[in-house]
Design an enzyme around this catalytic site. Sequence first.
Site, mmCIF file in Angstrom:
data_model
loop_
_atom_site.group_PDB
_atom_site.id
_atom_site.type_symbol
_atom_site.label_atom_id
_atom_site.label_comp_id
_atom_site.label_asym_id
_atom_site.label_seq_id
_atom_site.Cartn_x
_atom_site.Cartn_y
_atom_site.Cartn_z
ATOM 1 N N LYS A 48 -1.449 3.766 -1.938
ATOM 2 C CA LYS A 48 -1.405 5.001 -2.727
ATOM 3 C C LYS A 48 -1.968 6.204 -1.952
ATOM 4 C CE LYS A 48 -1.903 2.492 -7.114
ATOM 5 N NZ LYS A 48 -0.473 2.496 -7.424
ATOM 6 N N THR A 97 -6.223 0.448 7.147
ATOM 7 C CA THR A 97 -6.527 -0.555 6.143
ATOM 8 C C THR A 97 -6.261 -1.946 6.709
ATOM 9 O OG1 THR A 97 -6.187 -1.153 3.822
ATOM 10 C CG2 THR A 97 -4.237 -0.418 5.033
ATOM 11 N N LYS A 100 -8.960 -2.885 10.541
ATOM 12 C CA LYS A 100 -10.203 -2.103 10.584
ATOM 13 C C LYS A 100 -11.104 -2.484 11.758
ATOM 14 C CE LYS A 100 -10.467 -0.960 5.661
ATOM 15 N NZ LYS A 100 -11.325 -0.984 4.453
ATOM 16 N N GLY A 102 -17.334 -10.571 3.104
ATOM 17 C CA GLY A 102 -16.298 -10.184 4.055
ATOM 18 C C GLY A 102 -16.459 -8.755 4.538
ATOM 19 N N ALA A 159 -15.076 -5.992 3.555
ATOM 20 C CA ALA A 159 -15.210 -4.963 2.517
ATOM 21 C C ALA A 159 -16.663 -4.782 2.118
ATOM 22 C CB ALA A 159 -14.361 -5.337 1.305
ATOM 23 N N ASN A 212 -22.445 -15.461 -1.724
ATOM 24 C CA ASN A 212 -21.150 -15.848 -1.176
ATOM 25 C C ASN A 212 -20.973 -17.352 -1.313
ATOM 26 O OD1 ASN A 212 -18.731 -14.928 0.267
ATOM 27 N ND2 ASN A 212 -19.439 -16.260 1.906
ATOM 28 N N MET A 229 -14.190 -3.983 -6.380
ATOM 29 C CA MET A 229 -13.761 -3.094 -5.305
ATOM 30 C C MET A 229 -12.246 -2.987 -5.183
ATOM 31 S SD MET A 229 -16.752 -4.014 -2.532
ATOM 32 C CE MET A 229 -16.081 -3.067 -1.177
ATOM 33 N N TYR A 262 -8.447 -2.572 -7.234
ATOM 34 C CA TYR A 262 -8.087 -1.776 -8.405
ATOM 35 C C TYR A 262 -6.822 -2.325 -9.059
ATOM 36 C CZ TYR A 262 -4.935 0.524 -5.055
ATOM 37 O OH TYR A 262 -3.982 0.774 -4.102
#
Length: 269
Positions: A18, A64, A68, A132, A134, A154, A213, A215
Site C-alpha cells: 500500500k 520490505t 531489509k 524476528g 520485525a 519467543n 504489527m 494489518y
Amino acid sequence: MTALPRYSVFGNPVAHSKSPQIHQQFALQEGVDIEYERICADIGGFAQAVSTFFGTGGCGANVTVPFKQEAFHLADEHSDRALAAGAVNTLILLKNGKLRGDNTDGIGLANDITQVKNIAIEGKTILLLGAGGAVRGVIPVLKEHRPARIVIANRTRAKAEELAQLFGIEAVPMADVNGGFDIIINGTSGGLNGQIPDIPPDIFQNCALAYDMVYGCAAKPFLDFARQSGAKKTADGLGMLVGQAAASYALWRGFTPDIRPVIEYMKAM
C-alpha cells in the site's frame, strides 16, 4: 519539462504493498507531485535492481521483505537506528551519490502508539511476542521511550535470549509468560495462517493496548483473542505502516506528513 521526483518500494512479493497510495497522500499534503512505484526484485537481484533505480534518477526507496538485511549491507552509511536494528527499510540518495540506510519501523510503531492511540510508553511494561527481524527493528526506538520493562517471548528461547542480550532486556519462552503487561505487541507472522501465539489469556487482564504489527485480516486472530481475554484497546499495524512511511518521506524530502488523515484514508479504501 522537469521529471517528477521518483521513489519506490522494493520487495518480493510487493504487488500487495500500500506504499504508493500512502506516499501519494503525503505528496498531496506537501503540495507536490511525485512518482512512487512498486519494484519486485528477483531473489539474488536486489543489488542490481537498486543500482538501476538510483542510476536512472531514483531519489529514495523503501525496502520490505525479504531485502531489509541485504539493504543494510548495500548502504554506504547507516543511521544509529539502522545499526541497532541490523536492517534497513529506507534508502536515501545523498548529494555525493552514496546511499544512506535508515530504519523507520520503530518510529512508525512508537508514533502510532503514543500519538494516534494516545498511550504513553514511558514507565510502562511491554511484552514483545516473536524474535524476528520485525521485532528487532523496533526495540531500539521503544527503549528510547523509557519503558519500565521490556520482555521478549519467543517459541525458541535462544533467539529471544540473543535479542535480550543485545538490547539489555528480558527474555522468556512463550509458554512461560506470566504477569500483567501494559502493552503487548505481536511481532509473529502466525496470523497470516490464522494462528495465535501460544500464550495464556490471563496476561491481557491489565493490558491497556494489544497491538499486532501486521494489518488487516492477518491481525484479526491475535486481536480477537486479546479482546476476548480482557485487553482494553486493540490495534493492527496500519498506523505503524503509515508512520514508518511518513518518517521515510521526511528523510527524503524534509517534510513531515500528518499521519492521522492518511490512516483514516487507508481504512476507508
